[in-house]
Each structure stands twice: as structure tokens, then as C-alpha cells.
Design a protein around this motif. Structure first.
Motif, PDB file in Angstrom:
ATOM      1  N   MET A 237       0.836  -1.183   0.000  1.00  0.00           N
ATOM      2  CA  MET A 237       0.000   0.000   0.000  1.00  0.00           C
ATOM      3  C   MET A 237       0.878   1.243   0.000  1.00  0.00           C
ATOM      4  O   MET A 237       1.802   1.349   0.812  1.00  0.00           O
ATOM      5  N   PRO A 238       0.636   2.176  -0.905  1.00  0.00           N
ATOM      6  CA  PRO A 238       1.460   3.379  -0.956  1.00  0.00           C
ATOM      7  C   PRO A 238       1.267   4.247   0.287  1.00  0.00           C
ATOM      8  O   PRO A 238       0.221   4.208   0.939  1.00  0.00           O
ATOM      9  N   ARG A 239       2.285   5.001   0.572  1.00  0.00           N
ATOM     10  CA  ARG A 239       2.196   5.933   1.688  1.00  0.00           C
ATOM     11  C   ARG A 239       1.219   7.061   1.343  1.00  0.00           C
ATOM     12  O   ARG A 239       1.023   7.392   0.181  1.00  0.00           O
ATOM     13  N   SER A 240       0.668   7.675   2.362  1.00  0.00           N
ATOM     14  CA  SER A 240      -0.244   8.797   2.149  1.00  0.00           C
ATOM     15  C   SER A 240       0.554  10.019   1.691  1.00  0.00           C
ATOM     16  O   SER A 240       1.781  10.089   1.859  1.00  0.00           O
ATOM     17  N   ASP A 241      -0.153  10.991   1.121  1.00  0.00           N
ATOM     18  CA  ASP A 241       0.508  12.238   0.722  1.00  0.00           C
ATOM     19  C   ASP A 241       1.199  12.879   1.920  1.00  0.00           C
ATOM     20  O   ASP A 241       2.311  13.388   1.813  1.00  0.00           O
ATOM     21  N   HIS A 242       0.545  12.838   3.073  1.00  0.00           N
ATOM     22  CA  HIS A 242       1.134  13.421   4.284  1.00  0.00           C
ATOM     23  C   HIS A 242       2.451  12.721   4.647  1.00  0.00           C
ATOM     24  O   HIS A 242       3.442  13.380   4.993  1.00  0.00           O
ATOM     25  N   GLN A 243       2.475  11.407   4.563  1.00  0.00           N
ATOM     26  CA  GLN A 243       3.697  10.663   4.877  1.00  0.00           C
ATOM     27  C   GLN A 243       4.811  10.999   3.887  1.00  0.00           C
ATOM     28  O   GLN A 243       5.973  11.147   4.279  1.00  0.00           O
ATOM     29  N   ILE A 244       4.468  11.123   2.617  1.00  0.00           N
ATOM     30  CA  ILE A 244       5.466  11.461   1.606  1.00  0.00           C
ATOM     31  C   ILE A 244       6.026  12.857   1.850  1.00  0.00           C
ATOM     32  O   ILE A 244       7.243  13.067   1.817  1.00  0.00           O
TER      33      ILE A 244
ATOM     34  N   ILE B 163       8.299   9.904  -3.583  1.00  0.00           N
ATOM     35  CA  ILE B 163       7.275   9.172  -4.332  1.00  0.00           C
ATOM     36  C   ILE B 163       7.904   8.004  -5.079  1.00  0.00           C
ATOM     37  O   ILE B 163       7.366   6.899  -5.094  1.00  0.00           O
ATOM     38  N   GLU B 164       9.058   8.230  -5.672  1.00  0.00           N
ATOM     39  CA  GLU B 164       9.729   7.167  -6.429  1.00  0.00           C
ATOM     40  C   GLU B 164      10.153   6.002  -5.542  1.00  0.00           C
ATOM     41  O   GLU B 164      10.272   4.881  -6.013  1.00  0.00           O
ATOM     42  N   ARG B 165      10.388   6.249  -4.258  1.00  0.00           N
ATOM     43  CA  ARG B 165      10.739   5.155  -3.340  1.00  0.00           C
ATOM     44  C   ARG B 165       9.648   4.105  -3.300  1.00  0.00           C
ATOM     45  O   ARG B 165       9.919   2.928  -3.079  1.00  0.00           O
TER      46      ARG B 165
ATOM     47  N   ASP C 122       4.608   4.251 -15.030  1.00  0.00           N
ATOM     48  CA  ASP C 122       4.604   5.708 -15.108  1.00  0.00           C
ATOM     49  C   ASP C 122       3.213   6.272 -14.819  1.00  0.00           C
ATOM     50  O   ASP C 122       2.916   7.406 -15.140  1.00  0.00           O
ATOM     51  N   THR C 123       2.376   5.475 -14.187  1.00  0.00           N
ATOM     52  CA  THR C 123       1.020   5.907 -13.897  1.00  0.00           C
ATOM     53  C   THR C 123       0.801   6.159 -12.412  1.00  0.00           C
ATOM     54  O   THR C 123      -0.339   6.201 -11.955  1.00  0.00           O
ATOM     55  N   ASN C 124       1.857   6.319 -11.657  1.00  0.00           N
ATOM     56  CA  ASN C 124       1.744   6.583 -10.231  1.00  0.00           C
ATOM     57  C   ASN C 124       0.932   7.862 -10.027  1.00  0.00           C
ATOM     58  O   ASN C 124       1.360   8.935 -10.427  1.00  0.00           O
ATOM     59  N   PRO C 125      -0.239   7.792  -9.401  1.00  0.00           N
ATOM     60  CA  PRO C 125      -1.079   8.976  -9.268  1.00  0.00           C
ATOM     61  C   PRO C 125      -0.441  10.072  -8.419  1.00  0.00           C
ATOM     62  O   PRO C 125      -0.656  11.248  -8.666  1.00  0.00           O
ATOM     63  N   GLN C 126       0.359   9.700  -7.437  1.00  0.00           N
ATOM     64  CA  GLN C 126       1.018  10.719  -6.612  1.00  0.00           C
ATOM     65  C   GLN C 126       2.046  11.476  -7.435  1.00  0.00           C
ATOM     66  O   GLN C 126       2.149  12.688  -7.342  1.00  0.00           O
ATOM     67  N   LEU C 127       2.803  10.800  -8.253  1.00  0.00           N
ATOM     68  CA  LEU C 127       3.802  11.460  -9.091  1.00  0.00           C
ATOM     69  C   LEU C 127       3.116  12.325 -10.160  1.00  0.00           C
ATOM     70  O   LEU C 127       3.557  13.421 -10.440  1.00  0.00           O
ATOM     71  N   ARG C 128       2.024  11.857 -10.679  1.00  0.00           N
ATOM     72  CA  ARG C 128       1.296  12.615 -11.686  1.00  0.00           C
ATOM     73  C   ARG C 128       0.744  13.922 -11.107  1.00  0.00           C
ATOM     74  O   ARG C 128       0.630  14.908 -11.812  1.00  0.00           O
ATOM     75  N   ARG C 129       0.423  13.940  -9.831  1.00  0.00           N
ATOM     76  CA  ARG C 129      -0.119  15.155  -9.205  1.00  0.00           C
ATOM     77  C   ARG C 129       0.926  16.254  -9.103  1.00  0.00           C
ATOM     78  O   ARG C 129       0.574  17.426  -9.089  1.00  0.00           O
ATOM     79  N   ILE C 130       2.194  15.896  -8.999  1.00  0.00           N
ATOM     80  CA  ILE C 130       3.197  16.947  -8.898  1.00  0.00           C
ATOM     81  C   ILE C 130       3.635  17.363 -10.279  1.00  0.00           C
ATOM     82  O   ILE C 130       4.131  18.379 -10.532  1.00  0.00           O
TER      83      ILE C 130
END
Length: 72
Positions: free
Chosen positions: A1-8, A56-58, A64-72
Motif C-alpha cells: 500500500m502506498p504511503r499517504s501524501d502526508h507521509q510522503i 514518491i519514487e521510493r 509511469d502511472t503513479n497517481p502521486q507522481l502525476r499530481r506533482i
């Protein structure tokens, strides 16, 4: 499970907490000042955006569809 935006964001802040880990004008740099991508294993300094990218890359799964990376 990916980390939350807050954790990142918390991890990114910790990454650049020390001024010796900051850089400007490029997302990341190596210890000897060469330009690097934030996910480069030789990166030792990051700008704010580069630090977030690095964190995020960690968690990335190689797509290349990571939604967190796409948001930045």
C-alpha cells in the motif's frame, strides 16, 4: 500500500531538513554538485520538488502511472 501524501511530504521535509541537502536550479545533485534526477542513487541534495519526487519514487512500482507522481 502506498504511503499517504502526508507521509510522503513529511519524508521529503526530513530529507532536506539539513541545509547541506538543499539545492536550487535543478531537482537534485550528487555530493560533488553534478546534476542528477531525484531518484538517482547518487543524489545527495534536492530542491523541494525533487525531494517530493524522490520520496514518491521510493514507493514506485516501475509504472509511469503513479497517481502521486502525476499530481506533482
Amino acid at each position: 500500500m502506498p504511503r499517504s501524501d502526508h507521509q510522503i511530504l513529511s519524508s521529503a521535509l526530513a530529507l532536506i531538513e539539513s541545509p547541506s541537502h538543499w539545492t536550487v536550479d535543478y531537482p537534485a545533485r550528487t555530493a560533488d554538485g553534478r546534476r542528477a534526477w531525484p531518484d538517482d542513487t547518487n543524489a545527495a541534495q534536492w530542491c523541494v520538488l525533487g525531494a517530493v519526487w524522490h520520496e514518491i519514487e521510493r514507493d514506485a512500482d516501475g509504472s509511469d502511472t503513479n497517481p502521486q507522481l502525476r499530481r506533482i
